[in-house]
Structures are given as structure tokens and as C-alpha cells.
Design an enzyme around this catalytic site. Sequence first.
Site, PDB file in Angstrom:
ATOM      1  N   SER A  17      -8.677  20.046   7.220  1.00  0.00           N
ATOM      2  CA  SER A  17      -9.612  20.518   8.438  1.00  0.00           C
ATOM      3  C   SER A  17      -9.463  21.558   9.081  1.00  0.00           C
ATOM      4  CB  SER A  17      -9.486  19.362   9.465  1.00  0.00           C
ATOM      5  OG  SER A  17      -9.841  18.108   8.802  1.00  0.00           O
ATOM      6  N   LYS A  66      -6.931   6.208  15.059  1.00  0.00           N
ATOM      7  CA  LYS A  66      -8.310   6.071  15.261  1.00  0.00           C
ATOM      8  C   LYS A  66      -8.776   4.979  15.858  1.00  0.00           C
ATOM      9  CE  LYS A  66     -10.103   8.342  11.027  1.00  0.00           C
ATOM     10  NZ  LYS A  66     -10.341   8.385   9.706  1.00  0.00           N
ATOM     11  N   ASP A 102     -17.275   9.459  10.237  1.00  0.00           N
ATOM     12  CA  ASP A 102     -16.730   9.134   8.827  1.00  0.00           C
ATOM     13  C   ASP A 102     -17.897   8.438   7.976  1.00  0.00           C
ATOM     14  OD1 ASP A 102     -14.248  10.342   8.735  1.00  0.00           O
ATOM     15  OD2 ASP A 102     -13.381   8.507   9.593  1.00  0.00           O
TER      16      ASP A 102
HETATM   17  N1  NAP Z   1     -13.007  11.540   2.047  1.00  0.00           N
HETATM   18  C1  NAP Z   1     -12.718  11.349   3.475  1.00  0.00           C
HETATM   19  O1  NAP Z   1     -13.145  12.046   4.217  1.00  0.00           O
HETATM   20  C2  NAP Z   1     -11.703  10.188   3.698  1.00  0.00           C
HETATM   21  C3  NAP Z   1     -11.858   9.766   5.061  1.00  0.00           C
HETATM   22  C4  NAP Z   1     -11.047   8.692   5.662  1.00  0.00           C
HETATM   23  C5  NAP Z   1     -10.406   8.181   4.531  1.00  0.00           C
HETATM   24  N2  NAP Z   1     -10.392   8.352   3.195  1.00  0.00           N
HETATM   25  C6  NAP Z   1      -9.442   7.787   2.207  1.00  0.00           C
HETATM   26  O2  NAP Z   1      -9.660   6.531   2.180  1.00  0.00           O
HETATM   27  C7  NAP Z   1      -8.630   5.902   1.844  1.00  0.00           C
HETATM   28  C8  NAP Z   1      -8.173   4.354   2.730  1.00  0.00           C
HETATM   29  O3  NAP Z   1      -8.011   4.943   4.257  1.00  0.00           O
HETATM   30  P1  NAP Z   1      -7.796   4.082   5.418  1.00  0.00           P
HETATM   31  O4  NAP Z   1      -7.921   4.931   6.732  1.00  0.00           O
HETATM   32  O5  NAP Z   1      -9.173   3.121   5.459  1.00  0.00           O
HETATM   33  O6  NAP Z   1      -6.608   3.377   5.100  1.00  0.00           O
HETATM   34  P2  NAP Z   1      -6.204   1.883   5.701  1.00  0.00           P
HETATM   35  O7  NAP Z   1      -6.958   1.408   7.043  1.00  0.00           O
HETATM   36  O8  NAP Z   1      -4.681   1.850   5.705  1.00  0.00           O
HETATM   37  O9  NAP Z   1      -6.640   0.733   4.659  1.00  0.00           O
HETATM   38  C9  NAP Z   1      -6.305   0.716   3.198  1.00  0.00           C
HETATM   39  C10 NAP Z   1      -6.974  -0.216   2.267  1.00  0.00           C
HETATM   40  O10 NAP Z   1      -6.483  -0.133   1.208  1.00  0.00           O
HETATM   41  C11 NAP Z   1      -5.964  -1.197   0.497  1.00  0.00           C
HETATM   42  N3  NAP Z   1      -4.888  -1.212  -0.144  1.00  0.00           N
HETATM   43  C12 NAP Z   1      -3.599  -0.463  -0.074  1.00  0.00           C
HETATM   44  N4  NAP Z   1      -2.886  -0.478  -0.984  1.00  0.00           N
HETATM   45  C13 NAP Z   1      -3.331  -1.536  -1.845  1.00  0.00           C
HETATM   46  C14 NAP Z   1      -2.854  -2.127  -2.963  1.00  0.00           C
HETATM   47  N5  NAP Z   1      -1.696  -1.718  -3.587  1.00  0.00           N
HETATM   48  N6  NAP Z   1      -3.812  -2.975  -3.608  1.00  0.00           N
HETATM   49  C15 NAP Z   1      -4.925  -3.366  -2.985  1.00  0.00           C
HETATM   50  N7  NAP Z   1      -5.234  -2.988  -1.883  1.00  0.00           N
HETATM   51  C16 NAP Z   1      -4.574  -1.990  -1.369  1.00  0.00           C
HETATM   52  C17 NAP Z   1      -5.745  -2.042   1.986  1.00  0.00           C
HETATM   53  O11 NAP Z   1      -5.965  -3.412   1.667  1.00  0.00           O
HETATM   54  P3  NAP Z   1      -5.232  -4.704   2.667  1.00  0.00           P
HETATM   55  O12 NAP Z   1      -5.966  -4.734   3.527  1.00  0.00           O
HETATM   56  O13 NAP Z   1      -5.007  -5.604   1.827  1.00  0.00           O
HETATM   57  O14 NAP Z   1      -3.762  -3.987   3.182  1.00  0.00           O
HETATM   58  C18 NAP Z   1      -6.967  -1.662   2.846  1.00  0.00           C
HETATM   59  O15 NAP Z   1      -8.219  -2.232   2.411  1.00  0.00           O
HETATM   60  C19 NAP Z   1      -7.442   6.775   1.798  1.00  0.00           C
HETATM   61  O16 NAP Z   1      -7.378   6.853   0.496  1.00  0.00           O
HETATM   62  C20 NAP Z   1      -8.045   7.966   2.739  1.00  0.00           C
HETATM   63  O17 NAP Z   1      -7.474   8.997   2.146  1.00  0.00           O
HETATM   64  C21 NAP Z   1     -11.153   9.607   2.887  1.00  0.00           C
END
Ligand code: NAP
Length: 279
Positions: A17, A66, A102
Site C-alpha cells: 500500500s 477490520k 475490498d
Molecule cells: N487481493 C486483495 O486485495 C486481498 C484483500 C483481502 C484479503 N486478501 C486475501 O484473502 C485471504 C483471506 O483473507 P481474510 O482476511 O478473509 O482472512 P480470514 O478472515 O482469516 O479468513 C480465512 C479463510 O480461510 C479459511 N482457511 C484458512 N486456513 C484454511 C485451511 N487450512 N483449510 C481450509 N480453510 C482454511 C478460513 O476457514 P475457517 O473459517 O474454517 O477458519 C476462512 O474462510 C488471504 O489470503 C488474504 O491475503 C486479498
Amino acid sequence: MEDKYGLIGAPIAHSLSPAMHNFWFEEYGISGDYRLYPVEKCDLVQAVSRIKEARVKGFNVTFPHKTAILSLLDEVDEAAEVIGAVNTVVQTGGRLIGYNTDGIGFLKGLQRNFPSFINKRPSILVIGAGGAARSVALTLARAMGARVDICNRTCSKAVALSAACGAYSDSDALKFDQAERQLDRYQVVINTTSIGLNPDADHSVIHLNRALPGTLFADLIYSPRRTAFLREAERLGHPVMNGLSMLVYQGALAFQKWTGVFPETVKMENHLIKMYLMS
Ligand SMILES: NC(=O)c1ccc[n+]([C@@H]2O[C@H](COP(=O)([O-])OP(=O)(O)OC[C@H]3O[C@@H](n4cnc5c(N)ncnc54)[C@H](OP(=O)(O)O)[C@@H]3O)[C@@H](O)[C@H]2O)c1
């Protein structure tokens, strides 16, 4: 003196960022200095009051704040309220106003890269039910009114997000094996889980062999540029999109809220790939 902007969260050292916003400030001749402000979970209340005092004009919010920040703001935009998370804050007249860019960032990336999918009101499968999944699924359900199904490791979270999407579109909560069996029902499949990041870099979140030809596979992860999920989709001949457009568009929308200028995005994507994401 330059206007102050920044990102709060932890860990944030890897964030692109500052590179993105400081490039745009320079490009558009706007006074601004965007910095990283590492803030641990327990320090959020103090950090927000310091930001107010220091008259920081705008800031982004990332993990783990967040959702927690909502109650510390003077006003929250309706879409951010529905999503239940804020990633962008504007300070004006001493008031902090929260937004979530987002989900719209993802939608704008989809519109730019694959406009024909949007016009066809595709049925969508969202894999994951965390914070990013909520932004993306609810934005797509609200904007497109198309079917948005959710599958997630923790079923209760898939059920809750599907119920929220149900206010705007058809939506079911699925287990992973159900989703794999009925993959031929979707025209767009989006991985929002962190599977694909190290140490899960070689593991695809679901099996893709049931997908119909032409199904679009998207991943919110942009580093690595191709997760195992996207590599498998490409091997099977499907179009793919990683999370870089989302990153750039959510940033561009935040920049617009702070400055009134919607900056150029394609040049930014190329700049980030060249400077930071070559590997
Ligand atoms: N491109 C962009 O601008 C952008 C913006 C925001 C986020 N992201 C990316 O999006 C991803 C998620 O971010 P978030 O903020 O949503 O994180 P979060 O709130 O921690 O959610 C993580 C998700 O991944 C699942 N998960 C994690 N480990 C797992 C495993 N071993 N097996 C199955 N499911 C698993 C979790 O399932 P459970 O509910 O079962 O734990 C949950 O659904 C990250 O990789 C982040 O870098 C990208």
C-alpha cells in the site's frame, strides 16, 4: 507539510500500500505521505485516538482490526455496515468515517478483466467465509443479484454468510465435497481462503475436474501470482484471475475517497508486478 495517510494492522511490513499510494500522490501532484503504522490487537483504541489527534486525513485498516474498528468510528457507510468490516477511513472535520472498498475492488477487477462474465449474471461459488469472503460475496450478491453459494471449512460460518447473501440473491451453504460434486453449476469460482499462501502453497483448496469448460477461477491471493488452485485451473484450460486487480482497485477507491481523484489502475498493476512481484 504533507497530508498524512497510512495503514494500521499487524503484521503489515509486507504491504504494497505505501508503494501504491505514494506513487499516486506523486503522479497526481497531490500532497500526501502514506506510512505503515503497526498496531497490535490490544492497542487499537489508543491508536485511533492518536490518529484523530494527529489529523491523519485517511487510513486503511487490515488484519486484525477490520471489524473491531467499527465501534470506534463516528460514522460507517451502509455497505461496510452490511459487510461488518471497514478497510478505509476518511477523517473530515474531526470525524472518522468508515468504508469497505475490498468487495467493490474485486468486482471492478472482474469487470475490467472479464466483462462478458458480468453481463451473463453468472452463478458464483465463493470458497471461504472469512473477512475477505464477506466483502466479496455480499458485494457480488448485492450488485449482481446472481446466485452466490458459499463453502467453508467451518460450516457455521458458511451458513451465516450464505444467510446474509440470501437477503440479495439465491444462496446455499455447502461443504467442500458437495461443492466439488456440483462444480458444473458455476460460471465463476473464487478462492478467498488463505490456502495457496505459504506453507499451503502447493495445495489446491478443492478439486476442479467437474467444472464446465469456460468457468472462470479467481483467487484473492496475488503473491504467488499463481496459487496451486489457479495453476490447476489453467492446466485444465480455464480462464483465471489473481488478487492483484482487487488490491489495486480497493486502493484506488480508497485514494478517491481521500482525494477526490480516481487514479489510473493498469499502470499501477504493471508497476507493482515489475517492482515487487517478479517472483
Ligand atoms: N487481493 C486483495 O486485495 C486481498 C484483500 C483481502 C484479503 N486478501 C486475501 O484473502 C485471504 C483471506 O483473507 P481474510 O482476511 O478473509 O482472512 P480470514 O478472515 O482469516 O479468513 C480465512 C479463510 O480461510 C479459511 N482457511 C484458512 N486456513 C484454511 C485451511 N487450512 N483449510 C481450509 N480453510 C482454511 C478460513 O476457514 P475457517 O473459517 O474454517 O477458519 C476462512 O474462510 C488471504 O489470503 C488474504 O491475503 C486479498
